[in-house]
Enzyme design. Sequence first.
Site, PDB file in Angstrom:
ATOM      1  CD  GLU A 240      -2.811   0.960   2.428  1.00 24.13           C
ATOM      2  OE1 GLU A 240      -3.237   1.952   2.974  1.00 24.13           O
ATOM      3  OE2 GLU A 240      -3.207  -0.086   2.745  1.00 24.13           O
ATOM      4  CD  GLU A 266      -4.120   7.042   3.835  1.00 31.54           C
ATOM      5  OE1 GLU A 266      -4.214   7.708   4.703  1.00 31.54           O
ATOM      6  OE2 GLU A 266      -3.603   5.911   3.330  1.00 31.54           O
ATOM      7  CG  HIS A 316      -7.520   5.551   4.474  1.00 33.80           C
ATOM      8  ND1 HIS A 316      -7.945   6.391   5.189  1.00 33.80           N
ATOM      9  CD2 HIS A 316      -6.461   4.765   5.151  1.00 33.80           C
ATOM     10  CE1 HIS A 316      -6.915   6.928   6.061  1.00 33.80           C
ATOM     11  NE2 HIS A 316      -5.974   5.979   6.256  1.00 33.80           N
TER      12      HIS A 316
END
Length: 389
Positions: A240, A266, A316
Amino acid sequence: MKITKVSARVYEWTGPVVPIHANFCTTAGDILTRTPSSIGAYSFLGWLVVEIETDTGLFGIGNAALSPHVTKAVIDHHLAPILIGENPLDIAYLWERMYRQTMPFGRKGSGMAAISAIDLALWDILGKQANLPVFRLLGGALRDKIPVYASRLYAQPLDTLAAEADAYRQQGFSMMKLRFGWGPKDGLEGIKRNLDLVRTVRETVGDSVEIMADAYMGWTLDYAKRMLPLLAPYNLRWLEEPLIADDVTGYAELRALNIIPISGGEHEFTLRGFRDVIEHHAMDIIQFDINRVGGISQAQKIVALAEAFNIAVIPHAGQMHNYHVVMANIACPMAEYFPKVPVEVGNELFWYIFDGEPVAENGYVSLPENRSGLGLTIKPDLASQFRIT
């Protein structure tokens, strides 16, 4: 129905904060050799809550964790005047009006976080007006309960890390995510330490538990290319945010290596931002943050676009608004879950502000049918733990 009042408040935590040690988690500032940052610079011990009142007595609650004081200023000075007197059920119109009127400064960052918080409050009102939970308005329930992954496991002594991972496994989580603590400036020793983190978690939980790992924008493209083959033996579900959010071509290059699935988003905003991500084939998994990306109104559009390209969406953060979107969309296979812990970086603050957040049981969360709207209320007597402005 008309909007009569828009109140934006910042809740700043005044209680004890767990000290954060060096190499707790990588950040985008770590590659700097002059005053490098730490995760402490990215912590957020304040949270914005917006309440929208109507002339019928219905009210909605929204929130945003990103730069709450700036976000409050955007709401107070730019968005609230737009909303007063409008019908709160005209959500699409109000979103476009807020977006187009703040376009010179609001397309990304705090401006969009402000629009997101408002949008959440409007959906909360819509659900209360219909006397239905929001996921019913988004299409209903695709599953009885939502699989979630335990998201914490910051870099720490390996025995402590192993104990935390084992605790999540015993609680019934079949998925969990850890954070890396070292990046490019830490050299070969840092690479070894990062690998030790992943190896420790894998050896602790075994091969039947999914492991994800988060670099939080702390790596460079070159460093990530070095790390991917070294991480491959540990069978990560995804890597990520290895790069800064603006390096879409770098993400595409990592994904094309086809070693470990690449996730991110995100820190991306709106449908148009994710159109660019998808056109560049940049991510295997999209992870927008609903109280940043433009609220539920934009989240639904991005999920539909991602579904058309067979890209999974896993929002997220582990908050209620994310669960409503995940519950109603086939492209969302799971959700993130932040365990309630003593306050440290801020991810956990929503537990201390809101009542109604579901608690995971055996690796799943369930959404109640008997709570209309988003299903949240603000805890009473917060002044004892927060400074409210």
